[in-house]
Scaffold this active site. Structure first.
Site, mmCIF file in Angstrom:
data_model
loop_
_atom_site.group_PDB
_atom_site.id
_atom_site.type_symbol
_atom_site.label_atom_id
_atom_site.label_comp_id
_atom_site.label_asym_id
_atom_site.label_seq_id
_atom_site.Cartn_x
_atom_site.Cartn_y
_atom_site.Cartn_z
ATOM 1 N N ARG A 1 -7.740 -14.741 7.790
ATOM 2 C CA ARG A 1 -7.970 -15.507 9.016
ATOM 3 C C ARG A 1 -8.890 -16.712 8.883
ATOM 4 N NH1 ARG A 1 -8.618 -9.935 12.254
ATOM 5 N NH2 ARG A 1 -9.024 -9.327 10.098
ATOM 6 N N GLN B 1 -13.224 -6.318 10.504
ATOM 7 C CA GLN B 1 -13.858 -5.918 9.258
ATOM 8 C C GLN B 1 -15.266 -5.397 9.536
ATOM 9 O OE1 GLN B 1 -11.941 -5.865 6.790
ATOM 10 N NE2 GLN B 1 -10.738 -7.704 6.506
ATOM 11 N N ASP C 1 3.043 7.935 -0.894
ATOM 12 C CA ASP C 1 4.139 8.860 -0.640
ATOM 13 C C ASP C 1 4.189 9.859 -1.794
ATOM 14 O OD1 ASP C 1 6.644 9.919 0.384
ATOM 15 O OD2 ASP C 1 6.977 7.962 1.311
ATOM 16 N N ILE C 2 5.206 10.686 -1.809
ATOM 17 C CA ILE C 2 5.335 11.615 -2.923
ATOM 18 C C ILE C 2 5.591 10.804 -4.206
ATOM 19 C CG2 ILE C 2 6.152 13.489 -1.456
ATOM 20 C CD1 ILE C 2 8.985 12.923 -2.522
ATOM 21 N N LYS D 1 0.816 -1.224 0.000
ATOM 22 C CA LYS D 1 0.000 0.000 0.000
ATOM 23 C C LYS D 1 0.849 1.274 0.000
ATOM 24 C CE LYS D 1 -3.817 -2.126 2.627
ATOM 25 N NZ LYS D 1 -3.186 -3.413 2.984
ATOM 26 N N MET D 2 1.628 1.469 -1.042
ATOM 27 C CA MET D 2 2.484 2.657 -1.087
ATOM 28 C C MET D 2 1.651 3.944 -1.126
ATOM 29 S SD MET D 2 5.727 1.681 -3.505
ATOM 30 C CE MET D 2 4.760 1.182 -4.920
ATOM 31 N N THR E 1 -11.503 -2.048 4.152
ATOM 32 C CA THR E 1 -12.755 -2.706 4.537
ATOM 33 C C THR E 1 -13.022 -2.629 6.036
ATOM 34 O OG1 THR E 1 -11.524 -4.804 4.507
ATOM 35 C CG2 THR E 1 -12.874 -4.275 2.575
ATOM 36 N N THR F 1 9.045 9.056 -4.843
ATOM 37 C CA THR F 1 9.329 7.918 -3.967
ATOM 38 C C THR F 1 8.537 6.693 -4.403
ATOM 39 O OG1 THR F 1 9.824 9.371 -2.103
ATOM 40 C CG2 THR F 1 9.221 7.102 -1.579
#
Length: 246
Positions: free
Chosen positions: A224, A203, A72-73, A69-70, A132, A76
């Site tokens: 899970r 969730q 950033d600017i 899940k990047m 979620t 980057t």
């Protein structure tokens, strides 16, 4: 499991390897041997086991979704996407909240890696819309986005498509609206899957595997209910049966 569509449907089941280290994850992978599912490696496992674990999964023939899940600017994220693409993953994600410039930078980073090494395969790049675990109240009062969760998700999905990404992560509840807005070729990856009788955990926006497939989810993510089951392989096979019967 004998079913003409078994392999195709197994490839749409993403098993989340949500473990603190490689040893526990390897035990699950061994238990699932012969089921050609997608494997999702999230932050906890990736930060502990590193790129070598991804290479190990790829050497065994698995498709891998690197779920870091990047956000950033753009510069980057461009560099991060280039490194991830060189690693050989099949899918990775960024946060749509980073904006279209950042999402385009992720695509550009992947393209730079491909230009440098044509033997690499282009990974699918998807954008996280709303987690979620996020309720409408949290989104409205804490995150500061007004309106319904579905409206926010669809808006983010449109921005991701505009940026040239391949799809989004969203709750299965929002899949029909995303398909209506962005087309059926725009992929949806849906966590928040809980087989009948499972606890919700953290969730809040959930459906069963069969309901998610029936609504048009391209991939469903299950953690899970499989990793925490007494017999993970049986749990995975039960979920696949429900997907096949949807």
């Amino acid at each position: 499991m004998n079913h003409p569509n078994f392999n195709e449907m197994a490839g749409r089941l993403m098993v989340a390897l949500d473990y603190p280290g490689a040893e526990q994850a390897q035990k699950l992978v061994q238990a699932l041997e012969g089921i050609p599912c997608y494997l999702k490696v999230g932050m906890q496992l990736f930060y502990a086991a590193g790129p070598d674990f991804i290479r190990e999964l790829k050497s065994k023939g698995y498709s891998v979704f690197l779920d870091v899940k990047m956000h950033d600017i753009p510069n980057t994220v461009r560099g991060g996407a280039e490194s991830i693409t060189r690693l050989g993953v099949d899918m990775f994600n960024v946060h749509a909240a980073g904006g279209t410039s950042m999402m385009r930078a992720a695509r550009e980073g992947a393209e730079a890696a491909l230009a440098a090494d044509p033997s690499l395969r282009r990974p699918e790049i998807i954008a996280v819309t709303q987690l979620t675990s996020t309720s409408q109240e949290t989104m409205n009062t804490e995150i500061g986005i007004q309106g319904s969760v579905e409206a926010a998700v669809v808006r983010y999905a449109g921005l991701a498509r505009e940026a040239g990404l391949d799809g989004v992560v969203a709750s299965p509840l929002e899949v029909p609206a995303i398909r209506a807005a962005c087309g059926s070729d725009f992929h949806t990856v849906t966590p928040g899957i809980r087989p009948a009788g499972s606890g919700l955990g953290d969730q809040t926006r959930v459906l069963t595997p069969g309901e998610a497939i029936a609504r048009g989810s391209h991939y469903i993510v299950v953690g899970r209910p499989i990793t925490g089951a007494p017999h993970p392989r049986e749990a995975a096979e039960t979920i696949l049966k429900e997907m096949l019967n949807a």
